[in-house]
Design a protein around this motif. Sequence first.
Motif, PDB file in Angstrom:
ATOM      1  N   PRO A 104     -46.348  90.236  -9.967  1.00 37.16           N
ATOM      2  CA  PRO A 104     -47.100  91.248 -10.710  1.00 37.16           C
ATOM      3  C   PRO A 104     -48.538  90.827 -10.977  1.00 37.16           C
ATOM      4  O   PRO A 104     -49.446  91.648 -10.873  1.00 37.16           O
ATOM      5  CB  PRO A 104     -46.312  91.376 -12.013  1.00 37.16           C
ATOM      6  N   HIS A 160     -50.507  90.686  -7.380  1.00 41.12           N
ATOM      7  CA  HIS A 160     -50.697  91.973  -6.721  1.00 41.12           C
ATOM      8  C   HIS A 160     -51.513  92.931  -7.557  1.00 41.12           C
ATOM      9  O   HIS A 160     -52.154  93.832  -7.024  1.00 41.12           O
ATOM     10  CB  HIS A 160     -49.346  92.594  -6.378  1.00 41.12           C
ATOM     11  N   SER A 161     -51.490  92.781  -8.877  1.00 44.01           N
ATOM     12  CA  SER A 161     -52.279  93.728  -9.657  1.00 44.01           C
ATOM     13  C   SER A 161     -53.708  93.246  -9.830  1.00 44.01           C
ATOM     14  O   SER A 161     -54.609  94.051 -10.029  1.00 44.01           O
ATOM     15  CB  SER A 161     -51.629  93.975 -11.013  1.00 44.01           C
ATOM     16  N   SER A 175     -54.281  94.257  -2.431  1.00 40.55           N
ATOM     17  CA  SER A 175     -52.996  94.553  -3.056  1.00 40.55           C
ATOM     18  C   SER A 175     -52.093  95.262  -2.076  1.00 40.55           C
ATOM     19  O   SER A 175     -50.906  94.965  -1.979  1.00 40.55           O
ATOM     20  CB  SER A 175     -53.179  95.467  -4.262  1.00 40.55           C
ATOM     21  N   GLN A 211     -44.799  99.784 -18.164  1.00 43.96           N
ATOM     22  CA  GLN A 211     -46.192  99.362 -17.939  1.00 43.96           C
ATOM     23  C   GLN A 211     -47.165 100.530 -18.107  1.00 43.96           C
ATOM     24  O   GLN A 211     -46.874 101.646 -17.696  1.00 43.96           O
ATOM     25  CB  GLN A 211     -46.345  98.808 -16.521  1.00 43.96           C
ATOM     26  N   ASP A 251     -50.507  99.685 -17.177  1.00 42.92           N
ATOM     27  CA  ASP A 251     -51.490  99.314 -16.161  1.00 42.92           C
ATOM     28  C   ASP A 251     -50.956  99.802 -14.819  1.00 42.92           C
ATOM     29  O   ASP A 251     -49.893  99.404 -14.364  1.00 42.92           O
ATOM     30  CB  ASP A 251     -51.620  97.776 -16.176  1.00 42.92           C
ATOM     31  N   LYS A 288     -51.732  99.429 -11.596  1.00 47.04           N
ATOM     32  CA  LYS A 288     -51.445  98.527 -10.482  1.00 47.04           C
ATOM     33  C   LYS A 288     -50.283  97.590 -10.792  1.00 47.04           C
ATOM     34  O   LYS A 288     -49.515  97.221  -9.924  1.00 47.04           O
ATOM     35  CB  LYS A 288     -52.698  97.715 -10.124  1.00 47.04           C
ATOM     36  N   ARG A 289     -50.155  97.238 -12.076  1.00 47.86           N
ATOM     37  CA  ARG A 289     -49.048  96.379 -12.474  1.00 47.86           C
ATOM     38  C   ARG A 289     -47.721  97.117 -12.327  1.00 47.86           C
ATOM     39  O   ARG A 289     -46.724  96.550 -11.891  1.00 47.86           O
ATOM     40  CB  ARG A 289     -49.269  95.965 -13.927  1.00 47.86           C
ATOM     41  N   ALA A 304     -46.865  97.054  -8.788  1.00 46.28           N
ATOM     42  CA  ALA A 304     -46.419  95.732  -8.359  1.00 46.28           C
ATOM     43  C   ALA A 304     -44.961  95.512  -8.734  1.00 46.28           C
ATOM     44  O   ALA A 304     -44.182  94.998  -7.946  1.00 46.28           O
ATOM     45  CB  ALA A 304     -47.296  94.657  -8.986  1.00 46.28           C
ATOM     46  N   PHE A 351     -51.346 102.043  -3.705  1.00 49.98           N
ATOM     47  CA  PHE A 351     -52.373 101.091  -4.117  1.00 49.98           C
ATOM     48  C   PHE A 351     -53.764 101.612  -3.781  1.00 49.98           C
ATOM     49  O   PHE A 351     -54.719 101.363  -4.521  1.00 49.98           O
ATOM     50  CB  PHE A 351     -52.139  99.728  -3.477  1.00 49.98           C
ATOM     51  N   ARG A 407     -57.702 100.764 -15.082  1.00 47.90           N
ATOM     52  CA  ARG A 407     -56.400 100.917 -14.452  1.00 47.90           C
ATOM     53  C   ARG A 407     -55.394 101.387 -15.481  1.00 47.90           C
ATOM     54  O   ARG A 407     -54.217 101.477 -15.207  1.00 47.90           O
ATOM     55  CB  ARG A 407     -55.938  99.571 -13.879  1.00 47.90           C
TER      56      ARG A 407
END
Lengths: 493, 149, 112
Positions: free
Chosen positions: A227, A230-231, A238, A290, A292, A294-295, A298, A338, A351
């Motif tokens: 996580p 990749h975030s 990513s 989550q 976020d 991108k998180r 991930a 992504f 994000r």
Amino acid sequence: MILPYFVLLPLLAAFLIALLAGKKDDWAIALSFMATLSILALSVFGFITMREQTFTYAMSGWNIPIGICLVQDALSLFMLFMISLIALTSLCFSVQYIRHLAQDWKYYALFMLLLTGMNGVVVTGDLFNLYVFMEIALIAAFALVAYGCRAEEYEASFKYAIMGGFSSSVILIAIALTYSSTSTLTLAGIAQALPGLDQRLVMWIAALFLVGFGLKAAAIPFHTWLPDAHSSAPAPISSMLSGVLIKALGIYVLIRLFYNVFNAPPLFMNLLLIIGSVSIMLGVFLAIGQWDLKRLLAYHSISQIGYILLGLGLATPLGILGAVFHLFNHAIFKSLLFYGAGAVEMVLGTRNLKKMGKLAHLLPITAGTNMVASLSISGIPPFNGFFSKLILIIAAIQAGHPVYAFWAILGSLLTLASFMKVQRYGFYGEVEHQKPNIMPGKLIHAAMLILAVICLLSSLFIVPGIREHTLDPVVDVINNKIHYIELVYGRAL
Amino acid sequence: MKDSHGMTPIVKTVTRVSVWLILLYGCYIILHGHLTPGGGFAGGVVIALAFLNVMLAYGKSFTAEWLNIRLLKDIEAASITLFLVLGLLGIAFGNAFLANFLGKGEMFSLFSSGTIPLFNIIIGIKVALSLFLVVWVLADIDSAKGGDL
Amino acid sequence: MILYLMCFALFLVGLYGLLTKRDLIKIILSSAIMGYSTNLFLVLFGYRRDATYAILTPNNSGQAMVDPLPQALVLTSIVIELGITALLVALAIRLYQKYGTFDITKMRSLKG
């Protein structure tokens, strides 16, 4: 022979970029596009003309027991096609995104090294050679994760590098044990020698490989680096990491080792089932809380990797078909998601889902393609994710594991819930936005549209008539298990 | 590493003599890579250590005048490209990537074993320069405040 | 056998450092120790008692030689570890710039 060029072209591009590029990035972009396009063309050509056969290529003219050989079959060509497709769209996305960060040729050189490493892992037929290519890909990935020069990126990269170093040590120990007991490093030779060994030792070696490559694949007990890495990485990276790196270094190697070398030992197939189902559930539970974006994506990678491992663990032809199909589909829709997150981050500089709000009018193409990818990942027909998950669920029921089938359905529902949250808050929320001063350009839109179309088109892979020419040769390679030995030795020279 | 004046005159005098010996030894190891233990990597490390000796004894500013860092970076990139080109020549004149396409020569003589000495020399240059440049770049970062590599 | 066990002990020393230390530099050193133990393990497999080095010279043709392949593998893996260590040191310096400390408990921009 087209085989060595999959490694040579990106490698040559990387070094030429370092040599030729001055301060600007024009040369770097041109060279990396040329290299990626040519390996995409080569892999498509190879898959169309040579998917039924197995070829080997002896490096520097030394034949198998002495030298390193490269092996080309349907599975490796399929992986090469997937890698170069995602790499091409990632490059399209990178041009504007990276100029927005910093105008620099180093990014493209590292990107080409990442590509070299992944292609190398996929084409090689030698265990230590695989390790070396894996490290090339990983070092490039560590540097690319830290490319944005923010504190959190350094931290994520450090964590990733430490975890990567640990797993590489474990893999090296496994390689040392393998070499000392079989006296060879060629995968086919190892497969030949393994049945004659003490089976307890073989199980230990397999367990070490499972830990090492499981860490690269970010299956659940070994997922902690994913996580963060990749975030924090730049969005195109990513998508490369989540879309193809964890598959080329993790899943592909697990398939090769556990099916083609270790002949699918039942103990480890059951372990893969358990790891897979735990990954599905825990990944999605961690994702759903989550904020976020991108998180969240991930964590979903962990969950989707769980589906692939589940299909592999079933060890039936249908399960393998589902796993291979899901492997491809996940690469497509996760990269697309992504890109969407990256485009939003570039425009708004955030994000956080709560701060996004009404983006459907501001970024219509991003919102549209993100919708396609969200539907695809949560398994809504007619997108590709639906079909691969359906196959996996049917395969689980056929193999006599209805609990795992139910588990997979539950995971899919939770995925749908978390992506409804993304759509609700991220793209159709309440927060109004001013006209931003930077908008995604044509290349970014092209990258997203290409993948969105493929999301829809790749559902066709499963249609009888097309399936025989696309997925079935790949499944045959995996399902034939240690028939691989004869294929490799049969066409040596 | 901040101090650009380097170390004491004793160290400087010793370095002035010893650096050439170290360089010579590195070259010897690289050139005899196909005959004796050692080779491109080991010799390259020895050469890099010679450069690092100068950097430690005389300080960074002197080394920057003595060596053209920009040129070294270019040579480093060029050497590895040359390696690949030699490998590709193996496809053109031999039968596979990295294959030997030169005469093998007489056993145990310096000019023998085909392309291997050429690869040793290229690897020696590459290892020497990259190892030196890695330390150079790491020493270049001002750890007190931000700066770009 | 005792040698292999000592290699394993060295590996555990590295792992212990990796898991318990809070200083970035110490973590890097632990990671390096772990790598060295693996290399030692690998090169020990190539050792043969009373054998000579695996290079053909006019003096030692015909004698038993140690296995050269693990030595080549270890050389490669040392180079890889060199690269990773250099990268880790660069990252540690950059983290020091951002936070003014090497203590990982004070670096808290990532969580969860």
